[in-house]
Structures are given as structure tokens and as C-alpha cells.
Motif scaffolding. Structure first.
Motif, PDB file in Angstrom:
ATOM      1  N   CYS A 166      -0.293  14.791  38.698  1.00  0.00           N
ATOM      2  CA  CYS A 166       0.616  14.467  39.802  1.00  0.00           C
ATOM      3  C   CYS A 166      -0.018  13.444  40.745  1.00  0.00           C
ATOM      4  N   VAL A 213       6.619   9.796  37.313  1.00  0.00           N
ATOM      5  CA  VAL A 213       6.793  11.121  37.922  1.00  0.00           C
ATOM      6  C   VAL A 213       6.978  12.184  36.841  1.00  0.00           C
ATOM      7  N   THR A 223       0.923  10.045  39.794  1.00  0.00           N
ATOM      8  CA  THR A 223       2.214   9.589  40.303  1.00  0.00           C
ATOM      9  C   THR A 223       2.051   8.855  41.620  1.00  0.00           C
ATOM     10  N   PRO A 242       0.547   9.245  32.484  1.00  0.00           N
ATOM     11  CA  PRO A 242       1.638   8.910  33.413  1.00  0.00           C
ATOM     12  C   PRO A 242       1.694   7.425  33.734  1.00  0.00           C
ATOM     13  N   ARG A 297       2.526   4.733  41.896  1.00  0.00           N
ATOM     14  CA  ARG A 297       3.667   4.267  42.690  1.00  0.00           C
ATOM     15  C   ARG A 297       3.219   3.415  43.870  1.00  0.00           C
ATOM     16  N   GLY A 343       3.772  12.792  35.103  1.00  0.00           N
ATOM     17  CA  GLY A 343       2.853  13.540  35.946  1.00  0.00           C
ATOM     18  C   GLY A 343       3.121  15.033  35.882  1.00  0.00           C
ATOM     19  N   ASP A 387       4.627   4.474  32.879  1.00  0.00           N
ATOM     20  CA  ASP A 387       5.177   3.603  33.913  1.00  0.00           C
ATOM     21  C   ASP A 387       5.036   2.142  33.508  1.00  0.00           C
TER      22      ASP A 387
END
Length: 489
Positions: free
Chosen positions: A81, A384, A84, A138, A88, A387, A142
Motif C-alpha cells: 500500500c 491502488v 500506492t 504495484p 501516485r 497495492g 501503473d
């Protein structure tokens, strides 16, 4: 239409998006070598006579080994997580650089650290490597979501993810060869570190977080990618995360379940092959390395077979994308389940090798069947989803070798290994069954950039006129009473 777009409108036949795919492929290789080589290194460290006897040998039992093999996932489960947030806010380029460089530096100090602190320190280093590599998948999803035109997403994604199989293959084969050489088992860590640092240099030079900020992409290729993704304005927008919709999504829950099943089965096989062959069939590490890598050769070949199979089915409109992925995933999980049921009962090495090769080799289709499903469901929130997904599935990765450590108290007892393999077979079967029933490849409504504005349970979408432009707004009950500018139907 986009699918009829001429070749020149897509930029060069070999573009920067393909360079990104190659870099992602190599990234998975270098990181999975660092992740998987412990299963071979541990055998070499505890049986120096079978490799290079000039290096220290450690008297570690099966419980110690299971801690070492599972400790990577203790850290891995904690940073999914966090990936993420980092991705981002900073982009995929620095995120993947941090993941790989950090793991590489830890590999470089591993031999010295083990000499100082034994298996406990080794567990600590593996945990820290897991923390860094937790950023990897993750961020990779992306990066793929941003660089892949929708029409090419399955192909480019699958080609990138074949780095998993290649990394697993090299992670089993190369360490065995190095352990036999004059470098011994410490050379395994040095090789992994050097290979990873070389990749980091390539990544710094050629990678960018998206086509929008790329320094090397041609205008034609950039336009093609953004038009395919319906992002014609070329702007990067941070979209609010629809947590409630994600966490209550049935297709996403199905994806989590099937990935838990896949990771449990593959984790058990990957980490236990060397120990199983050594304990039951008394193979030395030279034979062990050859037979342990054979399934991954088959897996790599089968991944490309599955990819060609998927392309044929889609181009001839035989199945929908959902049907193709469910079919491939079923081959990749149910055939291995059958092989695992037989594996624990055979008493000949040849039979064990055949069944092991089938159970691992055929499972290569998982990367195509369910491996890219997060991007299918939501390209905007792929980091997300991954994650969350990897946080949950890493628990299975952590528990699988610990489960073996609890069940296999006598490494020479075939009946105990039988429990391990049959359990994995059942997990495979039921995990894929629910995936067939509940999964989807359709883009979910909560992927839309405007979802958080128009999809709240306690709000209603309304239209109001602002400077002669119709603007979509959301109002709760109280705001509707006070706003007299709403257009009447």
C-alpha cells in the motif's frame, strides 16, 4: 476507429513503449533472481560438500530454512500500500528505481552479514529486501497502464510479465552454477547485486513515468497512446480513489482470491523444489539445479504458447476477452492441481520430475489469465488495486513455506510432503473455480475520472448552467433546497 489506425499514426514500429516493456521485463528478471535464489543458496550453505567446500557451512534445520525462505514476505507484505502512495505522488520511474537499487545493495552485503549473525541476520536482510521489492508490482502495473494502448495492453503486459518466469528460471539455474564455481555461494549475492545495478543505469537513461512526460517518445507515438486511452488533452490528473467501490467490488474480490490461490501453489513449489529433491531422492545440488530449472523452461515456453493462443482466439472472435482469460487461467491452475495430487504419491525420481515440470510449467498462463486483470478492471487505479492485492496475497507467500515447516518435520517422510502437495492442489482448484464464476475483464464504473463526483449513494447528479456551458454537479438534499439555479426538466 483506433483499431484501423495506420501504422504511421502509431509512430515507429518499435517505439518507446516497447523500450518500456523491455525494461519492465528485465526489471522482473533481476528482482526475481534476487528473490528466488535463496532456495538454492540455502541448500549450498547447509551442504557445502555438494558445491564449493571452501566456504562456510551452516547447521540450519528445516525450521530455520522455512524462516529464511518466508522472511522475504514479512517485509514484502508491508510496503504494497505504501507503493500506492509513492507511485501516485512521485511516479513509477523513481519508485521502481528505489525498489531495485535497495534490494541490490542488500544482496551485496548478504555474505558478510551472514558471517556475522547467522540465519537470524539472513532473515533480517531478506525482510528488508521484501520491503523494497514490495514497491515493484504495484508500480509496474501503473507503468504498464500508462504506457500501453488499450489494443496492445494484453500483449505488452504479458510480454512484460514473462520476466517473472525468466527470473524464476535464472533464479534457480544461475545460483547453482555460481555455487559450484570458485565464487561459491557468496557469489550468488554478488551476481544478483551487479545485475540489478546494471538495470538501474538503463532505467535512469531510458525510462519515464508516462508518455506525457517522456523525453524520448515521438509525437506520433504519444498521440497514439493517449488517444487509445482517451486522454487527448495530454494532462496528468490525480484522481480520487473510490475506496468503497473498490473494496466492495465482486470482480476485484474474485481477483484477490484467485491470486491468493496461485501464489500459495507457486510459492510452495518454488521454495521447496530443491529441498524436496534433495531430501526424498538424494540428488546433489548439480542435479538439483538442472531438474529444478526444467519446469521454469517449460513455463517460459508455455507463456508464449498461451499468448499466441489468446491472440488467435481474440482475432477470430471465438471468445470474448473475459472468456479467453478464464479459459487460459483454468488450464494454468487445474492441470497443475491434477499433477500435484500425483506428485506426493510417486516413488521414482523420474515420475516426480515429470509431474513437477507439469505442475509448474503449465501454470505460466496465470500471468495472462489473471495476472493483468487489475488493469482490465481499472487502468486509472491499477497501482491502488495492486497495492491491495499484493498486500493480501503476500500473506499467502509468507504462510506457504511456514506451512511446509510445520507439516514436514521429517524431510525424508514422503507422506508429509504429500499433505503439502495435496493442500496446494485443493487451493488451486477452488481458487480458479470462483474466478470462473465471479471475475470480469470489463472496465468498472469506478475507473471513470468523474465517478467520485456522480456516484455517491447520498447524492444525486444534477445539471446546472454556468456561462452557457452545461456542468455536471452533485448535490446532497440540503444543497438542492438552497440552489435555485438548477435547470428544471
Amino acid at each position: 476507429m483506433i483499431k484501423n489506425r495506420r501504422l504511421e499514426d502509431k509512430g515507429p514500429a518499435f517505439g518507446i513503449r516497447h523500450v518500456q516493456v523491455i525494461l519492465l521485463f528485465l526489471c522482473l528478471i533481476v528482482n526475481y533472481i534476487g528473490r528466488q535464489n535463496a532456495s538454492v543458496s540455502v541448500v549450498a550453505m547447509t551442504n557445502a560438500k555438494s558445491t564449493n567446500p571452501d566456504f562456510p557451512e551452516y547447521n540450519w534445520n528445516e525450521t530455520h530454512k522455512s524462516y529464511i525462505l518466508s522472511s522475504f514476505y514479512w517485509g514484502y507484505s508491508l510496503t504494497q500500500c505504501l507503493a500506492t502512495y509513492i507511485c501516485r505522488h512521485f511516479g513509477s520511474k523513481p519508485s521502481m528505481l528505489i525498489a531495485t537499487a535497495g534490494s541490490a545493495l542488500l544482496s551485496a552485503i548478504t555474505p558478510m552479514a551472514i558471517g556475522l549473525g547467522g540465519w537470524q541476520v539472513y532473515c533480517g536482510i531478506r525482510t528488508l529486501q521484501g520491503l523494497f521489492q514490495g514497491l515493484l508490482l504495484p508500480t509496474l502495473h501503473d507503468h504498464l497502464a500508462k504506457w500501453s494502448p488499450i489494443e496492445e495492453r494484453t500483449r505488452l503486459g504479458a510480454l512484460s510479465l514473462t520476466g517473472l518466469e525468466t527470473g524464476n528460471l535464472l533464479g534457480m539455474a544461475v545460483p547453482g552454477l555460481i555455487a559450484h564455481s570458485r565464487w561459491g555461494w557468496p557469489g550468488i549475492s554478488y551476481f544478483s547485486a551487479g545485475f540489478s545495478i546494471f538495470w538501474c543505469l538503463l532505467w535512469i537513461i531510458f525510462a519515464d513515468s508516462s508518455p506525457i512526460v517522456s523525453r524520448l517518445i515521438s509525437p506520433e507515438e504519444k498521440t497514439y497512446i493517449l488517444t487509445s486511452q482517451r486522454k487527448n488533452d495530454g494532462k496528468q490528473v490525480k484522481i480520487p480513489i473510490p475506496w468503497k467501490a473498490i473494496l466492495t467490488s465482486i470482480p476485484f474480490a474474485s481477483l484477490v482470491s484467485v491470486r491468493i490461490a496461485s501464489i500459495w501453489g507457486m510459492g510452495t513449489m518454488q521454495s521447496q523444489i530443491p529441498s524436496y529433491l534433495h531430501s526424498i531422492f538424494l540428488m546433489n545440488i548439480g542435479e538439483n539445479t538442472f531438474y529444478s530449472t526444467l519446469p521454469y523452461v517449460v513455463m517460459l515456453i508455455m507463456t508464449y504458447v498461451y499468448l499466441i493462443f489468446a491472440d488467435v482466439l481474440l482475432k477470430k472472435n471465438i471468445f470474448s476477452l473475459t472468456g479467453v482469460k478464464k479459459t487460459i487461467n483454468s488450464f494454468a491452475m487445474w492441470i497443475p492441481a491434477i499433477a500435484l495430487f500425483g506428485l506426493g504419491t510417486v516413488d521414482r525420481a523420474t515420475s516426480a520430475i515429470i509431474l513437477m515440470t507439469i505442475s509448474i510449467g503449465v501454470s505460466g498462463g496465470v500471468s495472462i489469465g489473471s495476472g493483468l486483470n487489475a488493469i482490465d478492471l481499472s487502468a486509472n487505479h491499477a497501482v491502488v488495486l495492486m497495492g491491495i492485492l499484493n498486500t493480501v496475497t503476500s500473506i499467502a507467500s509468507m504462510m506457504a513455506p511456514l506451512f511446509v515447516g510445520v507439516i514436514v518435520t521429517d524431510e525424508t517422510d514422503r507422506s508429509q510432503w504429500q499433505i503439502v502437495f495435496w493442500t496446494s492442489a485443493l487451493v488451486y482448484f477452488f481458487g480458479n473455480l470462483q474466478f470462473i464464476i465471479f471475475s470480469s475483464t470489463e472496465t468498472q464504473p469506478w475507473n471513470d475520472e468523474k465517478y467520485m463526483l456522480v456516484s455517491q449513494d447520498d447524492k444525486q447528479p444534477q445539471i446546472r448552467k454556468v456561462n452557457s456551458v452545461l456542468e455536471l454537479r452533485t448535490y446532497d438534499d440540503s444543497s438542492m433546497k438552497n440552489d435555485t439555479s438548477l435547470l428544471k426538466e
